[in-house]
Design a protein around this motif. Structure first.
Motif, mmCIF file in Angstrom:
data_model
loop_
_atom_site.group_PDB
_atom_site.id
_atom_site.type_symbol
_atom_site.label_atom_id
_atom_site.label_comp_id
_atom_site.label_asym_id
_atom_site.label_seq_id
_atom_site.Cartn_x
_atom_site.Cartn_y
_atom_site.Cartn_z
ATOM 1 N N ALA A 10 0.838 -1.209 0.000
ATOM 2 C CA ALA A 10 0.000 0.000 0.000
ATOM 3 C C ALA A 10 0.866 1.250 0.000
ATOM 4 O O ALA A 10 0.621 2.205 -0.753
ATOM 5 N N LEU A 11 1.903 1.266 0.837
ATOM 6 C CA LEU A 11 2.820 2.404 0.911
ATOM 7 C C LEU A 11 3.498 2.644 -0.436
ATOM 8 O O LEU A 11 3.525 3.772 -0.937
ATOM 9 N N THR A 12 4.031 1.603 -1.038
ATOM 10 C CA THR A 12 4.748 1.746 -2.309
ATOM 11 C C THR A 12 3.798 2.197 -3.411
ATOM 12 O O THR A 12 4.153 3.074 -4.213
ATOM 13 N N ALA A 13 2.595 1.639 -3.448
ATOM 14 C CA ALA A 13 1.617 2.053 -4.459
ATOM 15 C C ALA A 13 1.248 3.524 -4.283
ATOM 16 O O ALA A 13 1.136 4.270 -5.263
ATOM 17 N N LEU A 14 1.083 3.957 -3.051
ATOM 18 C CA LEU A 14 0.756 5.349 -2.772
ATOM 19 C C LEU A 14 1.902 6.271 -3.194
ATOM 20 O O LEU A 14 1.683 7.274 -3.879
ATOM 21 N N HIS A 15 3.121 5.926 -2.807
ATOM 22 C CA HIS A 15 4.287 6.725 -3.207
ATOM 23 C C HIS A 15 4.382 6.849 -4.726
ATOM 24 O O HIS A 15 4.565 7.947 -5.259
ATOM 25 N N LEU A 41 4.147 2.631 14.293
ATOM 26 C CA LEU A 41 5.225 2.236 13.385
ATOM 27 C C LEU A 41 5.269 3.146 12.160
ATOM 28 O O LEU A 41 6.350 3.539 11.703
ATOM 29 N N GLY A 42 4.093 3.487 11.634
ATOM 30 C CA GLY A 42 4.036 4.350 10.462
ATOM 31 C C GLY A 42 4.564 5.743 10.733
ATOM 32 O O GLY A 42 5.353 6.289 9.952
ATOM 33 N N VAL A 43 4.146 6.330 11.849
ATOM 34 C CA VAL A 43 4.616 7.677 12.198
ATOM 35 C C VAL A 43 6.125 7.664 12.404
ATOM 36 O O VAL A 43 6.846 8.541 11.900
ATOM 37 N N LEU A 44 6.637 6.668 13.103
ATOM 38 C CA LEU A 44 8.088 6.574 13.327
ATOM 39 C C LEU A 44 8.847 6.446 12.011
ATOM 40 O O LEU A 44 9.878 7.100 11.820
ATOM 41 N N ALA A 45 8.350 5.608 11.116
ATOM 42 C CA ALA A 45 9.022 5.448 9.826
ATOM 43 C C ALA A 45 8.960 6.740 9.016
ATOM 44 O O ALA A 45 9.941 7.119 8.363
ATOM 45 N N GLY A 46 7.819 7.418 9.039
ATOM 46 C CA GLY A 46 7.680 8.662 8.294
ATOM 47 C C GLY A 46 8.597 9.753 8.818
ATOM 48 O O GLY A 46 9.259 10.451 8.036
ATOM 49 N N VAL A 47 8.668 9.889 10.121
ATOM 50 C CA VAL A 47 9.574 10.879 10.710
ATOM 51 C C VAL A 47 11.018 10.520 10.369
ATOM 52 O O VAL A 47 11.823 11.377 9.998
ATOM 53 N N GLY A 48 11.331 9.243 10.444
ATOM 54 C CA GLY A 48 12.673 8.800 10.053
ATOM 55 C C GLY A 48 12.970 9.099 8.593
ATOM 56 O O GLY A 48 14.091 9.487 8.242
ATOM 57 N N GLY A 49 11.967 8.952 7.741
ATOM 58 C CA GLY A 49 12.135 9.251 6.321
ATOM 59 C C GLY A 49 12.407 10.717 6.049
ATOM 60 O O GLY A 49 13.018 11.070 5.041
ATOM 61 N N VAL A 50 11.964 11.584 6.942
ATOM 62 C CA VAL A 50 12.214 13.019 6.800
ATOM 63 C C VAL A 50 13.546 13.401 7.436
ATOM 64 O O VAL A 50 14.319 14.181 6.881
ATOM 65 N N VAL A 51 13.844 12.844 8.601
ATOM 66 C CA VAL A 51 14.983 13.275 9.402
ATOM 67 C C VAL A 51 16.298 12.578 9.023
ATOM 68 O O VAL A 51 17.357 13.213 9.037
ATOM 69 N N LEU A 52 16.267 11.306 8.690
ATOM 70 C CA LEU A 52 17.501 10.530 8.545
ATOM 71 C C LEU A 52 18.281 10.666 7.232
ATOM 72 O O LEU A 52 19.500 10.499 7.249
ATOM 73 N N MET A 111 3.535 14.690 3.527
ATOM 74 C CA MET A 111 3.175 13.504 2.740
ATOM 75 C C MET A 111 4.033 12.308 3.133
ATOM 76 O O MET A 111 3.530 11.182 3.216
ATOM 77 N N THR A 112 5.308 12.533 3.377
ATOM 78 C CA THR A 112 6.191 11.421 3.770
ATOM 79 C C THR A 112 5.666 10.765 5.034
ATOM 80 O O THR A 112 5.496 9.540 5.085
ATOM 81 N N TYR A 120 3.698 6.870 5.180
ATOM 82 C CA TYR A 120 4.167 5.777 6.032
ATOM 83 C C TYR A 120 3.135 5.417 7.090
ATOM 84 O O TYR A 120 2.986 4.245 7.451
ATOM 85 N N THR A 121 2.406 6.405 7.567
ATOM 86 C CA THR A 121 1.347 6.135 8.539
ATOM 87 C C THR A 121 0.227 5.327 7.888
ATOM 88 O O THR A 121 -0.307 4.392 8.497
ATOM 89 N N VAL A 122 -0.109 5.667 6.650
ATOM 90 C CA VAL A 122 -1.120 4.884 5.921
ATOM 91 C C VAL A 122 -0.659 3.429 5.781
ATOM 92 O O VAL A 122 -1.439 2.492 5.982
ATOM 93 N N GLY A 123 0.611 3.230 5.449
ATOM 94 C CA GLY A 123 1.140 1.868 5.356
ATOM 95 C C GLY A 123 0.994 1.126 6.675
ATOM 96 O O GLY A 123 0.603 -0.052 6.706
ATOM 97 N N GLY A 124 1.279 1.800 7.778
ATOM 98 C CA GLY A 124 1.121 1.188 9.097
ATOM 99 C C GLY A 124 -0.329 0.879 9.418
ATOM 100 O O GLY A 124 -0.642 -0.173 9.995
ATOM 101 N N LEU A 125 -1.221 1.783 9.038
ATOM 102 C CA LEU A 125 -2.658 1.539 9.249
ATOM 103 C C LEU A 125 -3.144 0.340 8.448
ATOM 104 O O LEU A 125 -3.924 -0.475 8.958
#
Length: 152
Positions: free
Chosen positions: A16-21, A92-103, A123-124, A128-133
């Motif tokens: 879902a995440l990859t399709a959305l991206h 998990l989604g929020v953590l991954a999304g924040v990591g995608g912005v910060v790291l 959006m990032t 990722y939050t949508v993927g976690g949901l």
């Protein structure tokens, strides 16, 4: 069975995440997150460290997509198969999304692909939050199918 349910949920979230991206990057090329670019940069950086040949652009893109689905699927499988899977999926989604912005910057991958504008950052985290949901919802559905509620 729990491991299979967790993996199924995790890969549902990753797909879902990859399709959305991929959909949004085609529709909004000016501010959509470009996690594919970050993935390709990471792949090329790793290959350079090992003095391995660089792949052509299409091969790098394909390898990155496969790596994204595999790594995100395993990550999202941490939602598990027990209770509170939706909450774990969101966390998990929020953590991954924040990591995608910060790291990406500190990792030497550049910041523009996920940090270009405030909309790109939002959006990032949201994707990722949508993927976690999705992962949490699939885990929950599989659990309910396995353990249906009994009516009094």
């Amino acid at each position: 069975m729990k491991l299979l349910a967790s993996l199924t949920a995790g890969f549902a979230g990753a797909i879902a995440l990859t399709a959305l991206h991929e959909t949004v990057r085609r529709l909004r090329p000016h501010d959509a997150p470009r996690m594919d670019v970050l993935g390709e940069r990471g792949l090329r950086k790793l290959l350079r460290l090992e003095d391995l040949p660089q792949p052509c652009p299409q091969t790098a893109y394909s390898a990155t997509m496969l790596g994204d689905v595999l790594s995100n699927g395993l990550y999202y499988s941490l939602v598990g198969s027990g209770r509170h899977t939706l909450g774990r999926g969101v966390a998990l989604g929020v953590l991954a999304g924040v990591g995608g912005v910060v790291l990406p910057g500190p990792l030497g991958l550049g910041t523009a692909p996920s940090n270009r504008t405030p909309q790109t950052q939002a959006m990032t985290v949201t994707w990722y939050t949508v993927g976690g949901l999705v992962a949490g919802a699939v885990a929950r559905a599989l659990r309910q199918r396995r353990y249906p509620r009994r009516r009094p």
